[in-house]
Structure formats: structure tokens, C-alpha cells
Enzyme design. Structure first.
Site, PDB file in Angstrom:
ATOM      1  N   HIS A   1      18.962 -48.886  33.736  1.00 58.54           N
ATOM      2  CA  HIS A   1      17.943 -47.843  33.906  1.00 58.54           C
ATOM      3  C   HIS A   1      17.035 -47.790  32.667  1.00 58.54           C
ATOM      4  CE1 HIS A   1      16.775 -43.590  35.262  1.00 58.54           C
ATOM      5  NE2 HIS A   1      16.318 -43.638  34.017  1.00 58.54           N
ATOM      6  N   GLU A   2      17.649 -47.829  31.472  1.00 56.56           N
ATOM      7  CA  GLU A   2      16.861 -47.735  30.230  1.00 56.56           C
ATOM      8  C   GLU A   2      16.036 -49.005  29.995  1.00 56.56           C
ATOM      9  OE1 GLU A   2      16.574 -44.826  29.169  1.00 56.56           O
ATOM     10  OE2 GLU A   2      18.310 -44.081  30.253  1.00 56.56           O
TER      11      GLU A   2
ATOM     12  N   CYS B   1      16.180 -38.946  36.420  1.00 60.53           N
ATOM     13  CA  CYS B   1      15.495 -39.375  35.197  1.00 60.53           C
ATOM     14  C   CYS B   1      14.822 -38.156  34.568  1.00 60.53           C
ATOM     15  CB  CYS B   1      14.452 -40.440  35.553  1.00 60.53           C
ATOM     16  SG  CYS B   1      13.553 -41.053  34.121  1.00 60.53           S
TER      17      CYS B   1
ATOM     18  N   HIS C   1      12.962 -48.761  31.902  1.00 60.81           N
ATOM     19  CA  HIS C   1      11.949 -47.946  31.203  1.00 60.81           C
ATOM     20  C   HIS C   1      11.146 -48.805  30.227  1.00 60.81           C
ATOM     21  CE1 HIS C   1      12.325 -43.776  32.374  1.00 60.81           C
ATOM     22  NE2 HIS C   1      13.641 -43.765  32.198  1.00 60.81           N
TER      23      HIS C   1
HETATM   24 CO    CO Z   1      14.978 -42.422  32.990  1.00 59.39          CO
END
Ligand code: CO
Length: 165
Positions: A143-144, A101, A147
């Protein structure tokens, strides 16, 4: 004109906060998307969430290009803008893969995720879309989306210790 943005790195509270829904689809958002793309490409990233550049709004971009270099992605993913993305279903075999990341430089974590997902989201004009994804594209979207929910790879497991060799 320098349009590069600063990527927020750990430790930072903004990376752990859920981001707010985008309601205005205006020039401001398209400018921000362009700056984020520039910033992501400059850092050799394949995904970037707005929280990572200090804007806690539900916006993420994804783009993967194969350069043939050692750490370059194995598949190409066209430039994709995900606004207010929501994973509506997840399935397939769960897959464990090593992720990094831009907000946690030098850290890698083995993250287990569903292999395939269906998402709904809006594009930069506010149009609603739906996509079924698997493979790398599915993984990056998860993954996003993490976030945007204030979650990082380090919430999925312990960092992998570099091999001493
Ligand atoms: Co990331």
C-alpha cells in the site's frame, strides 16, 4: 512544540505523482520521520508515505499496535522506516482484503495483492536492507509503495458502498 503534520487528502495532484528517490540521509530526514510517526499515531494510522504529508520523496513508515479496540490491528508490527523501498519479488496466494487510507477518509476498497513479497530498502542512515514479508506487513508495504508510485486504493477498485442497515 506541535510537531504534527497535515495529512493531504483527495483530491490532490501530489497523491497521484511518483515520488523522488531519497539521496541525503541527514538530520532533516530523521526529523521528518519523527514528525511523520507522531502524525500517523495521532490519526490511528498503521502506515504513512511522505507524499501524504506533501513531501514527494520515497519514504514511508509503518507501525501497528494492538489496542484491543474494535478496529485495532490484529497483529503488532514494529516501527519500520522504509526509504527508497523496492519490491523485488512477489509471490504466494493472492489475497483480497479491505483497505482504507488516511488520504481518502471514509473510503474502503477491497484490494487484491500478492500474499508475500521480498523488498529492498534503505534505513534512516542509508544502510541497505532486505526483508521477506507476508500477512499484514506485506500488505501495508505494498500500500505504501503504491503511494510512492502515485497510486491509491481507488486505483485498485471501486469504493465499497456502506451497507444500509
Ligand atoms: Co494510504
Amino acid at each position: 512544540m506541535d510537531s504534527l503534520l497535515t495529512i493531504i487528502t483527495e483530491p490532490s495532484p501530489i497523491l497521484h505523482q511518483p515520488a523522488k528517490e531519497v539521496v541525503n540521509f541527514n538530520r532533516e530526514i530523521t526529523n521528518l520521520i519523527a514528525q511523520m510517526r507522531e502524525t500517523m499515531l495521532r490519526h490511528d494510522g498503521i502506515g504513512l508515505a511522505a507524499s501524504q504529508i506533501g513531501k514527494p520523496i520515497r519514504l514511508a513508515i509503518i507501525e501497528a499496535k494492538t489496542s484491543g479496540q474494535k478496529n485495532s490491528p490484529k497483529i503488532e508490527i514494529p516501527f519500520s522506516i522504509l526509504i527508497n523501498p523496492k519490491i523485488i519479488s512477489a509471490g504466494g496466494k493472492r489475497v483480497r482484503e479491505i483497505e482504507g487510507c488516511l488520504s481518502i477518509p471514509g473510503v474502503e476498497v477491497e484490494v487484491e495483492r500478492p500474499g508475500s513479497i521480498e523488498i529492498k530498502f534503505q534505513n534512516e542512515t542509508g544502510q541497505r536492507q532486505r526483508l521477506f514479508l507476508d500477512g499484514l506487513f506485506s500488505r501495508i508495504v505494498q500500500h505504501e509503495t503504491d503511494h510512492l508510485n502515485g497510486l491509491l486504493i481507488t486505483d485498485h477498485g471501486k469504493p465499497i458502498k456502506p451497507e444500509a442497515n
